[in-house]
Design a protein around this motif. Structure first.
Motif, PDB file in Angstrom:
ATOM      1  N   GLY A  29     -22.669  52.381  74.941  1.00  0.00           N
ATOM      2  CA  GLY A  29     -20.480  52.626  74.927  1.00  0.00           C
ATOM      3  C   GLY A  29     -19.744  52.692  76.015  1.00  0.00           C
ATOM      4  N   TYR A  30     -19.440  52.593  76.630  1.00  0.00           N
ATOM      5  CA  TYR A  30     -19.363  52.083  78.109  1.00  0.00           C
ATOM      6  C   TYR A  30     -17.925  51.526  77.876  1.00  0.00           C
ATOM      7  CZ  TYR A  30     -23.167  53.367  80.407  1.00  0.00           C
ATOM      8  OH  TYR A  30     -23.869  54.058  81.121  1.00  0.00           O
ATOM      9  N   ARG A  31     -16.170  51.884  77.971  1.00  0.00           N
ATOM     10  CA  ARG A  31     -15.755  52.002  77.974  1.00  0.00           C
ATOM     11  C   ARG A  31     -15.557  50.902  79.482  1.00  0.00           C
ATOM     12  NH1 ARG A  31     -10.285  51.996  81.240  1.00  0.00           N
ATOM     13  NH2 ARG A  31      -8.497  51.423  80.038  1.00  0.00           N
ATOM     14  N   THR A  32     -14.595  49.500  78.818  1.00  0.00           N
ATOM     15  CA  THR A  32     -14.681  47.892  79.929  1.00  0.00           C
ATOM     16  C   THR A  32     -13.032  47.647  80.746  1.00  0.00           C
ATOM     17  OG1 THR A  32     -14.839  46.436  78.000  1.00  0.00           O
ATOM     18  CG2 THR A  32     -16.393  46.957  78.717  1.00  0.00           C
ATOM     19  N   VAL A  33     -13.269  46.850  81.070  1.00  0.00           N
ATOM     20  CA  VAL A  33     -11.737  45.986  82.082  1.00  0.00           C
ATOM     21  C   VAL A  33     -12.484  45.154  83.087  1.00  0.00           C
ATOM     22  CG1 VAL A  33      -9.814  47.045  84.452  1.00  0.00           C
ATOM     23  CG2 VAL A  33     -10.774  49.306  82.882  1.00  0.00           C
ATOM     24  N   ALA A  34     -11.892  44.569  82.032  1.00  0.00           N
ATOM     25  CA  ALA A  34     -11.567  43.005  82.635  1.00  0.00           C
ATOM     26  C   ALA A  34     -10.745  42.312  83.924  1.00  0.00           C
ATOM     27  CB  ALA A  34     -11.371  41.594  81.318  1.00  0.00           C
ATOM     28  N   VAL A  35     -11.317  41.177  84.476  1.00  0.00           N
ATOM     29  CA  VAL A  35     -10.321  41.279  85.499  1.00  0.00           C
ATOM     30  C   VAL A  35      -9.749  39.344  85.170  1.00  0.00           C
ATOM     31  CG1 VAL A  35     -10.587  42.726  87.583  1.00  0.00           C
ATOM     32  CG2 VAL A  35     -12.279  40.467  87.505  1.00  0.00           C
ATOM     33  N   TYR A  36      -8.803  39.384  85.639  1.00  0.00           N
ATOM     34  CA  TYR A  36      -8.678  37.727  85.143  1.00  0.00           C
ATOM     35  C   TYR A  36      -7.564  37.209  87.077  1.00  0.00           C
ATOM     36  CZ  TYR A  36      -3.999  39.281  82.935  1.00  0.00           C
ATOM     37  OH  TYR A  36      -3.029  39.692  83.243  1.00  0.00           O
ATOM     38  N   SER A  37      -7.294  35.379  87.002  1.00  0.00           N
ATOM     39  CA  SER A  37      -6.491  35.046  87.697  1.00  0.00           C
ATOM     40  C   SER A  37      -5.683  34.484  86.672  1.00  0.00           C
ATOM     41  CB  SER A  37      -7.245  34.140  88.432  1.00  0.00           C
ATOM     42  OG  SER A  37      -7.989  33.027  87.056  1.00  0.00           O
ATOM     43  N   ASP A  38      -4.413  33.916  87.133  1.00  0.00           N
ATOM     44  CA  ASP A  38      -3.251  33.164  86.374  1.00  0.00           C
ATOM     45  C   ASP A  38      -3.680  31.877  85.227  1.00  0.00           C
ATOM     46  OD1 ASP A  38      -1.532  35.062  87.586  1.00  0.00           O
ATOM     47  OD2 ASP A  38      -0.923  33.128  88.949  1.00  0.00           O
ATOM     48  N   HIS A  76     -13.000  36.320  77.823  1.00  0.00           N
ATOM     49  CA  HIS A  76     -13.674  37.446  78.492  1.00  0.00           C
ATOM     50  C   HIS A  76     -12.151  38.671  78.244  1.00  0.00           C
ATOM     51  CE1 HIS A  76     -11.545  36.285  82.154  1.00  0.00           C
ATOM     52  NE2 HIS A  76     -11.663  37.049  82.876  1.00  0.00           N
ATOM     53  N   VAL A  77     -11.027  38.327  78.758  1.00  0.00           N
ATOM     54  CA  VAL A  77      -9.611  38.853  78.997  1.00  0.00           C
ATOM     55  C   VAL A  77      -9.666  39.387  77.300  1.00  0.00           C
ATOM     56  CG1 VAL A  77      -6.738  39.268  79.055  1.00  0.00           C
ATOM     57  CG2 VAL A  77      -8.689  37.387  80.592  1.00  0.00           C
ATOM     58  N   ALA A  78      -9.605  39.341  76.387  1.00  0.00           N
ATOM     59  CA  ALA A  78      -9.307  39.644  74.869  1.00  0.00           C
ATOM     60  C   ALA A  78     -10.034  40.850  74.350  1.00  0.00           C
ATOM     61  CB  ALA A  78      -9.480  38.666  74.491  1.00  0.00           C
ATOM     62  N   LEU A  79     -11.715  40.483  75.152  1.00  0.00           N
ATOM     63  CA  LEU A  79     -13.156  41.426  74.616  1.00  0.00           C
ATOM     64  C   LEU A  79     -12.410  42.433  75.026  1.00  0.00           C
ATOM     65  CD1 LEU A  79     -15.514  40.842  72.401  1.00  0.00           C
ATOM     66  CD2 LEU A  79     -16.788  40.435  74.719  1.00  0.00           C
ATOM     67  N   ALA A  80     -12.380  43.006  76.512  1.00  0.00           N
ATOM     68  CA  ALA A  80     -12.422  44.007  77.073  1.00  0.00           C
ATOM     69  C   ALA A  80     -11.113  44.875  76.056  1.00  0.00           C
ATOM     70  CB  ALA A  80     -11.943  43.702  78.390  1.00  0.00           C
ATOM     71  N   ASP A  81     -11.450  46.745  76.861  1.00  0.00           N
ATOM     72  CA  ASP A  81     -10.904  46.998  76.886  1.00  0.00           C
ATOM     73  C   ASP A  81      -8.978  46.759  77.356  1.00  0.00           C
ATOM     74  OD1 ASP A  81     -12.265  48.943  74.501  1.00  0.00           O
ATOM     75  OD2 ASP A  81     -13.540  49.048  76.822  1.00  0.00           O
ATOM     76  N   ASP A  82      -9.540  47.338  78.529  1.00  0.00           N
ATOM     77  CA  ASP A  82      -8.397  46.489  79.277  1.00  0.00           C
ATOM     78  C   ASP A  82      -8.345  45.635  79.871  1.00  0.00           C
ATOM     79  OD1 ASP A  82      -6.081  46.930  80.180  1.00  0.00           O
ATOM     80  OD2 ASP A  82      -6.112  49.174  81.588  1.00  0.00           O
ATOM     81  N   ALA A  83      -7.184  45.029  80.909  1.00  0.00           N
ATOM     82  CA  ALA A  83      -7.469  43.848  81.564  1.00  0.00           C
ATOM     83  C   ALA A  83      -6.250  43.695  82.971  1.00  0.00           C
ATOM     84  CB  ALA A  83      -7.408  42.601  81.311  1.00  0.00           C
ATOM     85  N   VAL A  84      -6.978  43.571  83.435  1.00  0.00           N
ATOM     86  CA  VAL A  84      -6.169  43.737  85.305  1.00  0.00           C
ATOM     87  C   VAL A  84      -6.237  42.541  86.073  1.00  0.00           C
ATOM     88  CG1 VAL A  84      -5.930  44.618  87.329  1.00  0.00           C
ATOM     89  CG2 VAL A  84      -6.479  45.992  85.879  1.00  0.00           C
ATOM     90  N   ARG A  85      -4.424  41.646  85.713  1.00  0.00           N
ATOM     91  CA  ARG A  85      -4.579  40.514  86.521  1.00  0.00           C
ATOM     92  C   ARG A  85      -4.831  40.649  88.840  1.00  0.00           C
ATOM     93  NH1 ARG A  85      -0.390  38.645  90.374  1.00  0.00           N
ATOM     94  NH2 ARG A  85      -0.244  36.103  90.304  1.00  0.00           N
TER      95      ARG A  85
END
Length: 663
Positions: free
Chosen positions: A33-42, A49-58
């Motif tokens: 039940g948690y909302r998830t945020v991914a992080v990623y490099s260029d 993992h970027v596509a799977l999360a609810d949000d993603a931040v560079r």
């Protein structure tokens, strides 16, 4: 565990990692039940993992130092994504006490142990001193603060050989050197310091008596904020290369119930002594040739203050989701079970799929994943962070996925896992897939007898290319071409007014060139490879070689290149006549080339200097490991790269004039 004032309020988790562990944590967090945020490099903008999360931040550019290791950027990403908690996964910042403190200072929950526990157990020297005081058994060694070569050499003489040199801040086999000859010690100290500085920013070393044929057995512990600590059984991680685990299993086939109980108690003592909270692993070396009282002899190796790569085997035999309990402990919950409630069901084995070439010194590989088909079936679990079309770069660890099998007993798990590897399709980048299957099928491993010297004692890295495999590919190409022609010109494909013709053509399979002859007959296609005649029949989708079905998967990335998956081998096949001029230029005779993409970390000689054949010339680092490039001839160094240079695979890093060095 660090918490804001009301830990029960967090509902969004940022996963400060990439690859398979980020995917695994995101899935478990979302399942609860948690909302998830991914992080990623260029480099990872299009990663799973970027596509799977609810949000993603560079975070930043591809290099880890500018992205995944940037503490301020990760915390800023948590704020941007609205996360109140951060899960570090493993690697990167997972065992970085400064990061854990920064998370707490930002008013966020760090889903892991306290910064003090990370600090203490992350320093191998301090950890061993603390464990000695707690009564946990240790090997003879040196963990002192005097790091001069003179002191280390003297301590090494006291401890005796064989000796292990280790980075005090290390892990994952980085900054480690085995010394069996005293004359190699100074070089080992220098290399370990250099690698430790690069990997951890700390060149402090410890020395430890080496056991040449031990078992590597570790205990999974789980602790809450209420003082409860339990051990979730052991994992055997004895099959290793370069001190990095290759195969892990639970339970260990090498220990008895009395030893299991003693080892679990030592692990619980270690965790309780430092006030540990969350999931962690206490690692031991097991001396299979000696007993200590009523149990087998074992000694504390280190504690990993994070989730381990191999945690799935524990989950499969205990039925406990470790990521779920990391989250629950982070919310302040007490463990819902005690030590007596832990039971082990069946057996589980995990292997790590790496982008590396076992037949070429395990060198890490880069490239594009052109095809990816993970296996499925009863008892099979795949934790992966890759997808078709994804680039595997030199910036990060070369692990692509973990393949795990669970069975009623060890042999069922082993058979299932070997079969799963036969079915796993990963084409476009060289992997250790077939190497792993050969390890699992080796009689010593099958009998449960593998120690940490297994890969030294038993060479399972190479496989001879069977002419029938080449014939299968050549026959498939011909059948596929005929089928394509039939679609274009129905009824005319393969037509000739001559007798059966012999078509001879070169075929490049990997780095080997073969002359292959094909002749169409009434019985099928007769393919001749290395003077061996092989009959290929059927269709591209139902191929038969010598009457037996051959299961192959073919991917065409472009041009005349074929990427071929067979259960026992992956092949990269092309027509060398279509390669650009100069593609066959070979290194050697004084031309030293980079075996992989990476950075130059050391240069041992200068232009104009005489070098001997076999001497170290350049040291490169790729995917967090060092690789030494040595002179192939004696002569004068006439060209060499500089420290800090980034070079690609096949790039010339040095040239040696092989003239008479006495001249």
């Amino acid at each position: 565990m660090t918490h804001p004032e009301n830990p029960s309020t967090f509902d969004t988790v940022l996963v400060a990692n990439r690859g398979e562990i980020a995917v695994r944590v995101i899935r478990s967090a979302r399942a609860h039940g948690y909302r998830t945020v991914a992080v990623y490099s260029d480099a990872d903008a299009g990663a799973p993992h970027v596509a799977l999360a609810d949000d993603a931040v560079r975070l930043g550019p591809a290099p880890a130092a500018d992205s995944y290791l940037d503490v301020d950027a990760v915390i800023a990403a948590a704020r941007t994504g609205g996360a109140q908690a951060i899960h570090p996964g493993y690697g990167f910042l997972a065992e970085n006490a400064r990061f854990a403190r920064a998370v707490a200072d930002a008013g966020l929950v760090f889903i892991g142990p306290t910064p003090d526990a990370i600090d203490l157990m992350g320093d191998k020297a301090a950890a061993k001193r603390r464990m000695a005081d707690a009564g946990v058994p240790l090997l003879p060694g040196y963990q002192g603060t005097d790091q001069s070569d003179e002191t280390l050499l003297a301590e090494a003489d006291r401890i005796g050989l064989p000796l292990m040199v280790k980075a005090a801040a290390g892990g994952g086999g980085k900054g480690m050197r085995l010394v069996t000859d005293a004359t190699d010690l100074r070089d080992a100290l220098a290399a370990a310091r250099r690698e430790a500085t690069s990997a951890f920013g700390d060149d402090t070393l410890i020395l430890e008596r080496a056991l040449l044929h031990p078992r590597h057995v570790e205990i999974q512990v789980l602790a809450d904020t209420h003082g409860n600590v339990v051990a979730l059984g052991e994992r055997d991680c004895s099959v290793q290369r370069r001190h990095q685990k290759v195969v892990e299993e639970a339970p260990s086939p090498a220990i008895d119930a009395v030893t299991r109980a003693a080892m679990q108690q030592a692990a619980v003592t270690a965790a309780a002594d430092i006030g540990y909270v969350g999931a962690g692993t206490v690692e031991f070396l097991l001396d299979v040739e000696r007993r200590d009282g009523d149990h087998q002899a074992f000694a504390f190796l280190e504690m990993n203050t994070r989730l381990q790569v191999e945690h799935p085997v524990t989950e499969l035999v205990t039925g406990i989701d470790l990521v779920e309990w990391q989250l629950r402990v982070a919310r302040g919950e007490a463990l819902a079970f005690g030590q007596d409630d832990i039971t082990l069901d069946g057996h589980a084995i995990e292997v790590r799929l790496y982008a590396e070439d076992p037949s070429n010194g395990y060198l890490p590989q880069t490239g594009t994943v052109e095809a990816w088909q993970p296996p499925t079936g009863a008892g099979i679990r795949v934790d992966a962070g890759i997808a078709a079309g994804q680039q595997v770069t030199a910036h990060y660890d070369p692990m692509l996925a973990k393949v795990i099998a669970h069975g009623r007993d060890r042999d069922e798990a082993r058979r299932r896992l070997a079969d799963a590897l036969d079915r796993l399709v990963c084409l476009g980048v060289t992997t250790n897939r077939t190497f792993l299957a050969r390890v699992l099928r080796h009689p010593v491993f099958a009998e449960g007898g593998a120690t940490t010297s297994f890969l030294t004692d038993h060479d399972v890295t190479g496989v001879d290319l069977d002419p029938r495999d080449v014939a299968a590919v050549a026959g498939w190409r011909q059948l596929a071409a005929t089928a394509d022609a039939e679609r274009r010109s129905p009824g005319l494909a393969g037509w000739t007014n001559a007798t059966w013709l012999v078509d001879s053509r070169p075929l490049r399979v990997g780095a080997d060139d073969r002359v292959v002859s094909l002749q169409a007959t009434v019985d099928g296609i007769v393919v001749t490879v290395d003077d061996q005649r092989v009959l290929v029949t059927g269709t591209p989708d139902a191929l038969r070689v010598e009457g037996r079905p051959v299961h192959l998967t073919v991917h065409r990335p472009g041009g005349d290149r074929l990427l071929v998956h067979l259960p026992h081998v992956d092949l990269d096949v092309s027509d060398p006549t279509g390669l650009p001029p100069g593609a066959d230029d070979a290194a050697g005779a004084g031309v030293l080339v980079a075996p992989m993409h990476g950075a130059v970390t050391a240069v041992a000689a200068t232009v104009g200097q005489q070098v001997e054949a076999g001497s170290q010339v350049v040291v490169m680092e790729a995917m967090k490991m060092e690789h030494v490039i040595r002179a192939d001839v004696a002569g004068t160094l006439v060209e060499v790269v500089d420290v800090g240079d980034q070079v690609g695979v096949g790039a010339v890093v040095a040239r040696i004039d092989p003239a008479d060095t006495d001249g």
